[in-house]
Design an enzyme around this catalytic site. Structure first.
Site, PDB file in Angstrom:
ATOM      1  CB  CYS A 126     -54.727  11.465  25.941  1.00 19.16           C
ATOM      2  SG  CYS A 126     -53.699  10.010  26.122  1.00 19.16           S
ATOM      3  CG  HIS A 127     -50.735  10.429  22.859  1.00 21.05           C
ATOM      4  ND1 HIS A 127     -51.045   9.686  23.981  1.00 21.05           N
ATOM      5  CD2 HIS A 127     -49.424  10.209  22.606  1.00 21.05           C
ATOM      6  CE1 HIS A 127     -49.967   9.023  24.367  1.00 21.05           C
ATOM      7  NE2 HIS A 127     -48.969   9.325  23.575  1.00 21.05           N
TER       8      HIS A 127
END
Length: 171
Positions: free
Chosen positions: A103-104
């Site tokens: 993800c991030h």
């Protein structure tokens, strides 16, 4: 005796499943998980679920570590600002240990200087950050480039964890 130690990085606003799913899968496979944050305190997830960092990143010796898992949520924006966190990621990457980001979490790879020239994925919203950092970004549930393993979102966790465990067994 376990198979070895793997760090799971945490900070406030971590994505719940992206911490707990790998943590329990790694424990299930016999690895010792060490929850690490910028400080040795309790952090809360995006949904308020607490987790206690067992160690502060600056105090973690990397010599015996097999890998690091960098979860997403908003936590990576805070993690990337911590010198101890970046040192752990850089050291493990340099020693070709498992560096897994979802993800991030890609933001931490960028700030640690390990994304350039690598084929990886991340959450769609930070694709431009990855590309601008010199990575070849692809839209796949899991991407492995050497010791670097990346995934996009919580739905990718089964493939992400399978690839991490496969890589740990090979190392």
């Amino acid at each position: 005796m376990g198979k070895g130690r793997v760090v799971i990085l945490v900070e406030n606003d971590y994505q719940d499943q992206e911490v707990w799913f790998p943590l329990y899968r790694l424990k299930e496979e016999g690895y010792e998980t060490v929850v690490v944050g910028p400080r040795s305190v309790e952090y809360k997830s995006k949904h308020g679920y607490p987790i206690k960092a067992e160690a502060a990143a600056a105090e973690v010796a990397t010599g015996d570590l097999l890998g690091v898992v960098i979860p997403g949520g908003w936590a990576p924006d805070r993690l990337r600002q911590d010198a101890g966190v970046l040192r752990i990621v850089k050291d493990l990457f340099a020693r070709k240990r498992v560096v897994a980001s979802i993800c991030h979490g890609g933001w931490v790879l960028v700030s640690a200087g390990v994304a350039r020239g690598r084929r990886l994925t991340s959450y769609q919203a930070i694709r431009d950050d990855m590309v601008n950092a010199g990575a070849e970004w692809v839209d796949q549930e899991v991407v492995r480039d050497g010791c670097l393993i990346t995934s996009r979102k919580p739905e990718d966790l089964p493939a992400f964890c399978r690839e991490i465990i496969k890589a740990l067994k090979e190392s």
